[in-house]
Each structure stands twice: as structure tokens, then as C-alpha cells.
Design a protein around this motif. Structure first.
Motif, PDB file in Angstrom:
ATOM      1  N   ARG A 159       0.836  -1.210   0.000  1.00 26.20           N
ATOM      2  CA  ARG A 159       0.000   0.000   0.000  1.00 26.20           C
ATOM      3  C   ARG A 159       0.866   1.253   0.000  1.00 26.20           C
ATOM      4  NH1 ARG A 159      -3.613   1.779   5.149  1.00 26.20           N
ATOM      5  NH2 ARG A 159      -5.119   3.154   4.138  1.00 26.20           N
ATOM      6  N   GLU A 160       1.944   1.235   0.771  1.00 24.84           N
ATOM      7  CA  GLU A 160       2.844   2.387   0.828  1.00 24.84           C
ATOM      8  C   GLU A 160       3.471   2.657  -0.536  1.00 24.84           C
ATOM      9  OE1 GLU A 160       2.784  -0.082   2.972  1.00 24.84           O
ATOM     10  OE2 GLU A 160       2.130   0.905   4.828  1.00 24.84           O
ATOM     11  N   ASP A 161       3.855   1.578  -1.243  1.00 29.00           N
ATOM     12  CA  ASP A 161       4.405   1.737  -2.595  1.00 29.00           C
ATOM     13  C   ASP A 161       3.410   2.448  -3.502  1.00 29.00           C
ATOM     14  OD1 ASP A 161       6.763   0.420  -1.984  1.00 29.00           O
ATOM     15  OD2 ASP A 161       6.051  -1.531  -2.688  1.00 29.00           O
ATOM     16  N   LEU A 162       2.160   2.034  -3.429  1.00 26.87           N
ATOM     17  CA  LEU A 162       1.118   2.580  -4.296  1.00 26.87           C
ATOM     18  C   LEU A 162       0.909   4.068  -4.052  1.00 26.87           C
ATOM     19  CD1 LEU A 162      -1.283   2.458  -6.250  1.00 26.87           C
ATOM     20  CD2 LEU A 162      -2.668   1.560  -4.355  1.00 26.87           C
ATOM     21  N   PHE A 163       0.750   4.458  -2.797  1.00 24.47           N
ATOM     22  CA  PHE A 163       0.377   5.848  -2.531  1.00 24.47           C
ATOM     23  C   PHE A 163       1.541   6.824  -2.652  1.00 24.47           C
ATOM     24  CE2 PHE A 163      -3.324   3.707  -0.752  1.00 24.47           C
ATOM     25  CZ  PHE A 163      -4.324   4.468  -1.333  1.00 24.47           C
ATOM     26  N   THR A 164       2.732   6.415  -2.283  1.00 22.95           N
ATOM     27  CA  THR A 164       3.852   7.327  -2.503  1.00 22.95           C
ATOM     28  C   THR A 164       4.100   7.501  -4.002  1.00 22.95           C
ATOM     29  OG1 THR A 164       5.389   5.465  -2.175  1.00 22.95           O
ATOM     30  CG2 THR A 164       5.014   6.927  -0.307  1.00 22.95           C
ATOM     31  N   ALA A 165       3.985   6.419  -4.762  1.00 26.18           N
ATOM     32  CA  ALA A 165       4.153   6.525  -6.220  1.00 26.18           C
ATOM     33  C   ALA A 165       3.061   7.381  -6.830  1.00 26.18           C
ATOM     34  CB  ALA A 165       4.135   5.132  -6.848  1.00 26.18           C
ATOM     35  N   ALA A 166       1.840   7.280  -6.306  1.00 26.27           N
ATOM     36  CA  ALA A 166       0.719   8.032  -6.856  1.00 26.27           C
ATOM     37  C   ALA A 166       0.903   9.536  -6.663  1.00 26.27           C
ATOM     38  CB  ALA A 166      -0.583   7.576  -6.199  1.00 26.27           C
ATOM     39  N   VAL A 167       1.246   9.947  -5.457  1.00 24.88           N
ATOM     40  CA  VAL A 167       1.417  11.377  -5.200  1.00 24.88           C
ATOM     41  C   VAL A 167       2.616  11.920  -5.965  1.00 24.88           C
ATOM     42  CG1 VAL A 167       1.827  13.123  -3.424  1.00 24.88           C
ATOM     43  CG2 VAL A 167       0.269  11.231  -2.964  1.00 24.88           C
ATOM     44  N   GLU A 168       3.688  11.120  -6.068  1.00 24.66           N
ATOM     45  CA  GLU A 168       4.853  11.555  -6.839  1.00 24.66           C
ATOM     46  C   GLU A 168       4.491  11.724  -8.314  1.00 24.66           C
ATOM     47  OE1 GLU A 168       9.537  10.401  -7.436  1.00 24.66           O
ATOM     48  OE2 GLU A 168       8.135   8.843  -6.792  1.00 24.66           O
ATOM     49  N   TYR A 169       3.742  10.778  -8.851  1.00 24.46           N
ATOM     50  CA  TYR A 169       3.342  10.832 -10.260  1.00 24.46           C
ATOM     51  C   TYR A 169       2.545  12.106 -10.556  1.00 24.46           C
ATOM     52  CZ  TYR A 169       0.189  10.010 -14.201  1.00 24.46           C
ATOM     53  OH  TYR A 169      -0.554  10.161 -15.338  1.00 24.46           O
ATOM     54  N   VAL A 170       1.553  12.378  -9.729  1.00 22.70           N
ATOM     55  CA  VAL A 170       0.717  13.548  -9.996  1.00 22.70           C
ATOM     56  C   VAL A 170       1.492  14.839  -9.739  1.00 22.70           C
ATOM     57  CG1 VAL A 170      -1.451  14.717  -9.453  1.00 22.70           C
ATOM     58  CG2 VAL A 170      -1.367  12.231  -9.509  1.00 22.70           C
ATOM     59  N   ALA A 171       2.380  14.838  -8.757  1.00 19.67           N
ATOM     60  CA  ALA A 171       3.203  16.018  -8.510  1.00 19.67           C
ATOM     61  C   ALA A 171       4.059  16.343  -9.734  1.00 19.67           C
ATOM     62  CB  ALA A 171       4.087  15.789  -7.287  1.00 19.67           C
ATOM     63  N   GLU A 172       4.632  15.310 -10.329  1.00 18.13           N
ATOM     64  CA  GLU A 172       5.436  15.522 -11.534  1.00 18.13           C
ATOM     65  C   GLU A 172       4.569  16.029 -12.681  1.00 18.13           C
ATOM     66  OE1 GLU A 172       7.179  11.716 -12.075  1.00 18.13           O
ATOM     67  OE2 GLU A 172       8.786  12.047 -10.616  1.00 18.13           O
ATOM     68  N   GLU A 173       3.367  15.480 -12.794  1.00 19.64           N
ATOM     69  CA  GLU A 173       2.452  15.938 -13.834  1.00 19.64           C
ATOM     70  C   GLU A 173       2.085  17.407 -13.638  1.00 19.64           C
ATOM     71  OE1 GLU A 173       0.988  14.087 -16.611  1.00 19.64           O
ATOM     72  OE2 GLU A 173       2.860  13.074 -16.104  1.00 19.64           O
ATOM     73  N   ARG A 174       1.864  17.805 -12.389  1.00 15.91           N
ATOM     74  CA  ARG A 174       1.503  19.197 -12.122  1.00 15.91           C
ATOM     75  C   ARG A 174       2.685  20.136 -12.378  1.00 15.91           C
ATOM     76  NH1 ARG A 174      -3.271  19.985  -9.319  1.00 15.91           N
ATOM     77  NH2 ARG A 174      -2.928  22.163  -9.831  1.00 15.91           N
TER      78      ARG A 174
END
Length: 213
Positions: free
Chosen positions: A69-84
Motif C-alpha cells: 500500500r505504501e508503494d502505491l500511494f507514494t508513487a501516486a502522489v509523486e506521479y501527480v506532482a510531476e504531472e503538475r
């Protein structure tokens, strides 16, 4: 024999291509669903199963891409941060722009679903020893990138004393507005703050470029 070998290899490559594309699409859907769930339901309500259901994939498929779960959510926030970050730069393709527009764009970074999701992740990290160092590292990296973008777009010369702190003050102010926005959307007040900060930046940054008599 040679012809058969070439055909087989080509077929394998063609097969891998679509599989890799599907894998990338599935991963992206999971990341976007994770951020949406975190923003809407918080850490406690955002399980892998909930995210998988929202993304339209099986739990097994989700765990294939993200072991924990930790892998999923840290990757998710990082992904969207990079997109923004990419989106912020894309707003000003010619580079430095009107400072009020830049201030407004920076504030937007902190008043959208990404910030809400990140906030839930921070709260969870404060109580989860396994999650805390990963989120701390992520936020430091995202913060540095946002700062670099702001410096570029504001035409700020950080070799001048005080300029770095001025830009950081803008980002801290934007984060504060993002926190306030969690409870109430006071767009009118936010617009006035943006205008005032743009005026302050014009005065502070332009003064640093003046040549003394």
C-alpha cells in the motif's frame, strides 16, 4: 529456418509491445485512482482494494504493479506532482511570465486534489514509521522542483541576498492558502492575496536588479 526465426522474434516483439502499453495504462489508472481516493477518503479509507475497484482492475493486478500500500500511494502522489510540475511549465512555454499569473498558477498547485491527497499522506506518515522516510524524501524532491520552476518563471536572481527566501515565502503562502481551502473555498479572498503577493514580488525582485548609483 532463418525465416521462421525472424517471424517468431517479430511476433514476440509485437506481442510485448501491446502488453507493455496495457501495463503502462493500468499503472497510470491505478496512480490516478489512488490520488483521487486519498483526496476523497483519506488514508484510512483508501485501501488497495478500494483503489483497484475505482481504477477498474483486479486487486491482483494492483499488487502486481505495487507490492505494498505504501508503494502505491507514494508513487501516486509523486506521479501527480510531476504531472503538475509539467503542467505549470506548460502554462508558460516561453519561460518567465507576468508575475501575477505565475503566483496564481503556483497557488493553484496547492489548492487542487493533489495537495489534498498529499496532506492525507503527510498525516499518515506522521504515524507510520515505514511510510515517514519515503514521504519525507518525496516532499523534499517535489519541493525543490517547485522552487526551481518558481525561480525560473519569476525571473528571480537567487545570488542576491534575500531572493531565495522571498520565493520560498511565496511557496509557503501558497501552501497556507491550500490548507485554508480544505475547509472553505474563499476564491475572492484568495484572488486578493494573489494580487498583493504579485505586487510585493514585483517590488522585491525588481529592486534587486537595480544598479546602485
Amino acid at each position: 529456418m532463418v525465416g521462421t526465426s525472424v517471424d517468431t522474434d517479430t511476433g514476440a516483439v509485437a506481442e510485448r509491445g501491446p502488453k507493455q502499453d496495457r501495463s503502462r495504462i493500468t499503472r497510470k489508472r491505478l496512480l490516478e485512482a489512488a490520488v483521487a481516493c486519498l483526496a476523497e477518503h483519506g488514508w484510512a479509507g483508501s485501501t488497495v482494494s478500494v483503489v483497484a475497484e475505482r481504477a477498474g482492475v483486479s486487486r491482483g493486478a494492483a499488487q502486481h504493479h505495487f507490492r505494498t500500500r505504501e508503494d502505491l500511494f507514494t508513487a501516486a502522489v509523486e506521479y501527480v506532482a510531476e504531472e503538475r510540475s509539467l503542467a505549470l511549465r506548460a502554462l508558460f512555454p516561453e519561460g518567465p511570465a507576468d508575475r501575477r499569473a505565475v503566483v496564481a498558477a503556483v497557488v493553484d498547485l496547492y489548492t487542487g486534489p493533489l495537495f489534498r491527497a498529499a496532506l492525507h499522506l503527510w498525516v499518515a506518515a506522521s504515524n507510520e514509521d515505514q511510510l515517514r522516510p519515503r514521504v519525507t524524501e518525496l516532499e523534499a524532491r517535489v519541493g525543490r522542483e517547485t522552487h526551481r520552476i518558481a525561480v525560473d518563471l519569476l525571473r528571480a536572481d537567487e545570488t542576491v541576498p534575500g531572493v531565495r527566501e522571498t520565493v520560498q515565502g511565496l511557496l509557503d503562502m501558497a501552501r497556507g492558502l491550500g490548507l485554508a481551502n480544505l475547509l472553505t473555498d474563499d476564491t475572492g479572498r484568495r484572488d486578493k492575496v494573489v494580487a498583493q503577493w504579485a505586487a510585493l514580488l514585483d517590488e522585491a525582485l525588481d529592486r534587486t536588479t537595480e544598479t546602485p548609483d
